[in-house]
Scaffold this motif. Sequence first.
Motif, PDB file in Angstrom:
ATOM      1  N   GLY A  85       8.928 -36.300  50.810  1.00 40.12           N
ATOM      2  CA  GLY A  85       9.856 -36.335  49.947  1.00 40.12           C
ATOM      3  C   GLY A  85      10.837 -37.850  50.252  1.00 40.12           C
ATOM      4  O   GLY A  85      11.428 -38.371  49.547  1.00 40.12           O
ATOM      5  N   GLN A  86      11.277 -38.057  51.685  1.00 41.92           N
ATOM      6  CA  GLN A  86      11.496 -39.343  51.462  1.00 41.92           C
ATOM      7  C   GLN A  86      10.412 -40.769  52.286  1.00 41.92           C
ATOM      8  O   GLN A  86      10.801 -41.956  51.481  1.00 41.92           O
TER       9      GLN A  86
ATOM     10  N   GLN B 220      10.870 -32.486  48.307  1.00 44.44           N
ATOM     11  CA  GLN B 220      12.418 -32.482  48.390  1.00 44.44           C
ATOM     12  C   GLN B 220      12.735 -31.083  48.210  1.00 44.44           C
ATOM     13  O   GLN B 220      14.054 -30.561  49.216  1.00 44.44           O
ATOM     14  N   ARG B 221      12.222 -30.428  47.314  1.00 44.26           N
ATOM     15  CA  ARG B 221      12.664 -28.938  46.680  1.00 44.26           C
ATOM     16  C   ARG B 221      12.466 -27.761  48.245  1.00 44.26           C
ATOM     17  O   ARG B 221      13.463 -26.779  48.238  1.00 44.26           O
ATOM     18  N   LEU B 222      11.512 -27.550  48.875  1.00 45.59           N
ATOM     19  CA  LEU B 222      10.865 -27.184  50.113  1.00 45.59           C
ATOM     20  C   LEU B 222      12.097 -27.891  51.524  1.00 45.59           C
ATOM     21  O   LEU B 222      11.473 -26.867  52.815  1.00 45.59           O
ATOM     22  N   ARG B 223      12.415 -28.925  51.558  1.00 46.39           N
ATOM     23  CA  ARG B 223      12.267 -29.126  52.677  1.00 46.39           C
ATOM     24  C   ARG B 223      11.454 -29.182  54.251  1.00 46.39           C
ATOM     25  O   ARG B 223      11.272 -28.632  54.264  1.00 46.39           O
TER      26      ARG B 223
ATOM     27  N   ALA C  68       1.530 -36.922  42.014  1.00 39.71           N
ATOM     28  CA  ALA C  68       2.192 -37.723  43.505  1.00 39.71           C
ATOM     29  C   ALA C  68       3.883 -37.245  43.406  1.00 39.71           C
ATOM     30  O   ALA C  68       4.978 -36.721  44.275  1.00 39.71           O
ATOM     31  N   PRO C  69       4.268 -37.513  41.888  1.00 44.50           N
ATOM     32  CA  PRO C  69       5.374 -37.068  41.653  1.00 44.50           C
ATOM     33  C   PRO C  69       5.828 -35.604  42.286  1.00 44.50           C
ATOM     34  O   PRO C  69       7.077 -35.546  42.568  1.00 44.50           O
ATOM     35  N   ALA C  70       4.861 -35.003  41.479  1.00 44.14           N
ATOM     36  CA  ALA C  70       5.399 -33.462  42.215  1.00 44.14           C
ATOM     37  C   ALA C  70       5.090 -32.730  42.854  1.00 44.14           C
ATOM     38  O   ALA C  70       6.057 -32.166  43.734  1.00 44.14           O
TER      39      ALA C  70
ATOM     40  N   PRO D 282       8.741 -20.870  49.732  1.00 43.42           N
ATOM     41  CA  PRO D 282      10.263 -21.117  49.902  1.00 43.42           C
ATOM     42  C   PRO D 282      10.868 -20.939  51.154  1.00 43.42           C
ATOM     43  O   PRO D 282      11.962 -20.846  51.221  1.00 43.42           O
ATOM     44  N   GLN D 283       9.652 -20.215  52.062  1.00 41.54           N
ATOM     45  CA  GLN D 283       9.692 -19.388  53.098  1.00 41.54           C
ATOM     46  C   GLN D 283      10.200 -20.335  54.697  1.00 41.54           C
ATOM     47  O   GLN D 283       9.140 -19.521  55.483  1.00 41.54           O
ATOM     48  N   ASN D 284      10.370 -21.798  54.345  1.00 45.37           N
ATOM     49  CA  ASN D 284      10.337 -22.634  55.639  1.00 45.37           C
ATOM     50  C   ASN D 284       8.586 -22.784  55.567  1.00 45.37           C
ATOM     51  O   ASN D 284       8.953 -22.969  56.983  1.00 45.37           O
ATOM     52  N   PRO D 285       7.871 -22.947  55.457  1.00 48.04           N
ATOM     53  CA  PRO D 285       6.099 -23.812  55.739  1.00 48.04           C
ATOM     54  C   PRO D 285       6.333 -24.695  56.025  1.00 48.04           C
ATOM     55  O   PRO D 285       7.410 -25.617  55.835  1.00 48.04           O
ATOM     56  N   PHE D 286       6.084 -24.848  57.626  1.00 41.16           N
ATOM     57  CA  PHE D 286       6.525 -26.924  58.303  1.00 41.16           C
ATOM     58  C   PHE D 286       5.379 -27.082  57.228  1.00 41.16           C
ATOM     59  O   PHE D 286       5.891 -28.407  56.834  1.00 41.16           O
ATOM     60  N   ALA D 287       4.371 -27.246  56.334  1.00 36.23           N
ATOM     61  CA  ALA D 287       3.570 -28.054  55.604  1.00 36.23           C
ATOM     62  C   ALA D 287       2.848 -27.393  54.500  1.00 36.23           C
ATOM     63  O   ALA D 287       2.462 -26.136  54.275  1.00 36.23           O
TER      64      ALA D 287
END
Length: 271
Positions: free
Chosen positions: A175-176, A157-160, A149-151, A113-118
Amino acid sequence: MSLSPNAALLDKLRAHHPLVQCITNSVVPNFTANVLLAIGAAPAMTDIVGESGSFARVASGLLVNLGTPTPEQREAMEEAVIAANDAATPWVLDPVAIGFLPIRTRLAQQLAPQNPFAVRGNASEILALAGEGAGGKGVESVDSTDAAAPAAIALAQRLRTVVAVSGPEDLITDGQRIIRVGNGDELLTKVTGGGCALGALIAAFAAVRGDYAPVEAVTAAHCVYDIAAEKAAAQAAGPGSFAVSLIDALSTLTAADITTAEKIREEKVQA
């Protein structure tokens, strides 16, 4: 010939020589460093508590790989991630073998949750990080890319962030968008550190992405690595010579090679 985004990003990487800090597992530093050098980046295996944070502030990109998370290395990872976020240094999480191993699983859940790029991993690792699986067989996946894939989409999406699932066909999503890379060779799975080095490449491409979307930078890393693997496999006698040939192929790969050989499919995530 106009360059594809993957080819253009390869040229950008070589023009900027990004400095990539690797906090990685004890099995792979030499191979990972050679992969980065071959592609045109500069590796730094800086994983000591008290130094990892300072280095993350000046590095171009950071890899956090959970392959052999010793107590000191875990503390160094936490220190580096905080510093990377503070300095806007893109960092990549590779949650190696999480699921049934409790220490690394908790660490991955703490860092994700700490903003990884990937985030990149095999299908079983991504399912485990998303809370939908028990992990693989050690570092090997027991799940397919399509099954994950769904996960992967939900996790992105959750972690952006961007989530990349390695397999016979790699899947990358923010996520898009979903981008599938069909290049590569099975010999990549026969070389220790094949996936770990890919995480470092993602950090290198993240460092130079400029106006390209994060999902495109992650895709470029996969595409470049997989095409180099195809070139290496064409002249290798087996896993040993493949590992050497892969380093050579990365060093000689051109933007034209990428534009000609890339196998990319894109689709949008269904609402």
